[in-house]
Scaffold this active site. Structure first.
Site, PDB file in Angstrom:
ATOM      1  N   ASP A 164       0.830  -1.210   0.000  1.00  0.00           N
ATOM      2  CA  ASP A 164       0.000   0.000   0.000  1.00  0.00           C
ATOM      3  C   ASP A 164       0.867   1.264   0.000  1.00  0.00           C
ATOM      4  OD1 ASP A 164      -2.324   1.433  -0.024  1.00  0.00           O
ATOM      5  OD2 ASP A 164      -2.755   1.183   2.106  1.00  0.00           O
ATOM      6  N   ASN A 217     -10.685  -3.323  -6.209  1.00  0.00           N
ATOM      7  CA  ASN A 217      -9.927  -2.314  -6.951  1.00  0.00           C
ATOM      8  C   ASN A 217     -10.582  -1.905  -8.273  1.00  0.00           C
ATOM      9  OD1 ASN A 217      -6.585  -3.428  -5.898  1.00  0.00           O
ATOM     10  ND2 ASN A 217      -7.854  -1.781  -5.101  1.00  0.00           N
TER      11      ASN A 217
HETATM   12  C1  FPP Z   1      -1.761   0.245  -3.350  1.00  0.00           C
HETATM   13  O1  FPP Z   1      -1.347   1.567  -3.476  1.00  0.00           O
HETATM   14  C2  FPP Z   1      -1.327  -0.554  -4.436  1.00  0.00           C
HETATM   15  C3  FPP Z   1      -2.144  -1.200  -5.340  1.00  0.00           C
HETATM   16  C4  FPP Z   1      -3.598  -1.161  -5.361  1.00  0.00           C
HETATM   17  C5  FPP Z   1      -1.608  -2.007  -6.392  1.00  0.00           C
HETATM   18  C6  FPP Z   1      -0.375  -2.748  -6.048  1.00  0.00           C
HETATM   19  C7  FPP Z   1       0.387  -2.917  -7.279  1.00  0.00           C
HETATM   20  C8  FPP Z   1       1.721  -2.814  -7.403  1.00  0.00           C
HETATM   21  C9  FPP Z   1       2.681  -2.595  -6.306  1.00  0.00           C
HETATM   22  C10 FPP Z   1       2.354  -2.963  -8.685  1.00  0.00           C
HETATM   23  C11 FPP Z   1       1.743  -3.930  -9.554  1.00  0.00           C
HETATM   24  C12 FPP Z   1       1.978  -5.327  -9.158  1.00  0.00           C
HETATM   25  C13 FPP Z   1       2.273  -6.259 -10.072  1.00  0.00           C
HETATM   26  C14 FPP Z   1       2.336  -7.705  -9.689  1.00  0.00           C
HETATM   27  C15 FPP Z   1       2.540  -5.875 -11.442  1.00  0.00           C
HETATM   28  P1  FPP Z   1      -2.460   2.679  -3.542  1.00  0.00           P
HETATM   29  O2  FPP Z   1      -2.689   3.019  -4.949  1.00  0.00           O
HETATM   30  O3  FPP Z   1      -3.669   2.226  -2.800  1.00  0.00           O
HETATM   31  O4  FPP Z   1      -1.750   3.835  -2.757  1.00  0.00           O
HETATM   32  P2  FPP Z   1      -2.455   4.960  -1.869  1.00  0.00           P
HETATM   33  O5  FPP Z   1      -3.125   4.248  -0.722  1.00  0.00           O
HETATM   34  O6  FPP Z   1      -1.298   5.791  -1.434  1.00  0.00           O
HETATM   35  O7  FPP Z   1      -3.408   5.698  -2.774  1.00  0.00           O
END
Ligand code: FPP
Length: 244
Positions: free
Chosen positions: A19, A67
């Site tokens: 996250d 998501n």
């Molecule tokens: C959370 O950060 C992250 C995600 C919803 C996606 C996780 C994906 C990756 C780390 C990269 C992709 C993975 C692969 C396997 C290609 P957020 O967007 O919720 O961050 P925030 O809470 O700061 O908005």
């Protein structure tokens, strides 16, 4: 029932909620996509560090069932990132002896992505050095519901007696059937919740919530979390050795 084990070792299975990509990007006045892209770099490093530390299983939350509620442009960026990760990294992971397993709902997904994921699973099926479990279109309640549906069907067909439905039967019908429960769950980004991740599997898991955003998840941060895990005492509902 898992046996009490001394906790001052290396966790066999670590689950991660990656996250904070968006906030990492916002602090740098960059688009959220830049945070996700940097998140993939952090993921590559995390796989290397996990294998170096002697961890055997790493389960990552790459895209949750919830998501899809994000803006369409971000959803398609994340799907594209996963596609690219599989295309560019699978050969190297395969050479390094990594087995890839994908958990989550496949029905209703784009056929091209399902094929890519299944190809990666098929190619790496015999690898035993390390297991990377990618939770994609994953939600724990949905997973448990699907397992219940399969079991109910088997009961209706007379293949399972309702009296024989024990926790191990349910566990074996989950997407994670055959994979040991996580010993340690790490969530980056400062939030302290499970967000529909591995609810059944984390019954006795140690949780570590860390403030660092996922793109800043370095080998050093990972090692610190594992060291903290090593200092915890796991009792699985029993007593500690001294009291017993
Ligand atoms: C959370 O950060 C992250 C995600 C919803 C996606 C996780 C994906 C990756 C780390 C990269 C992709 C993975 C692969 C396997 C290609 P957020 O967007 O919720 O961050 P925030 O809470 O700061 O908005």
């Amino acid at each position: 029932m898992p046996k009490p084990v001394p906790s001052n070792g290396i966790p066999r299975h670590v689950a991660i909620i990656m996250d904070g990509n968006g906030r990492w990007a916002r602090e740098r006045k960059l688009p959220r996509s830049a945070g996700h892209r940097q998140g993939v770099e952090a993921l590559r490093g995390a796989v290397r560090t996990a294998a170096d530390l002697g961890i055997e299983y790493l389960t990552i939350y790459s895209f949750s069932s919830e998501n899809w509620a994000r803006p369409p442009a971000e959803v398609s960026f994340l799907l594209d990132l996963l596609r690219r990760f599989i295309r560019t990294d699978v050969a190297e992971l395969h050479r390094a002896g990594v087995r890839i397993t994908v958990i989550g709902e496949r029905d209703g997904l784009d056929a091209g992505i399902v094929e890519l994921l299944e190809d990666a699973e098929r190619l790496t099926r015999e690898n035993t050095r390390f297991r990377l479990v990618v939770a994609f279109n994953y939600g724990s309640r949905q997973e448990i519901t699907r397992a219940a549906r399969v079991i109910a069907r088997k009961v209706a067909e007379g293949k399972i007696d309702p009296g024989d439905i024990a926790p191990a039967v349910l566990a074996n019908h989950l997407d994670t059937g055959g994979i040991p429960d996580p010993d340690l769950l790490i969530r980056t980004g400062g939030e302290q919740r499970l967000s529909n991740y591995l609810l059944w599997q984390c019954a006795y898991t140690e949780f570590i919530f860390i403030p660092e955003y996922w793109p800043d998840f370095s080998a050093e941060v990972f090692r610190r979390a594992v060291a903290e895990y090593g200092s915890r005492e796991r009792r699985f509902g029993g007593l500690n050795a001294q009291t017993a």
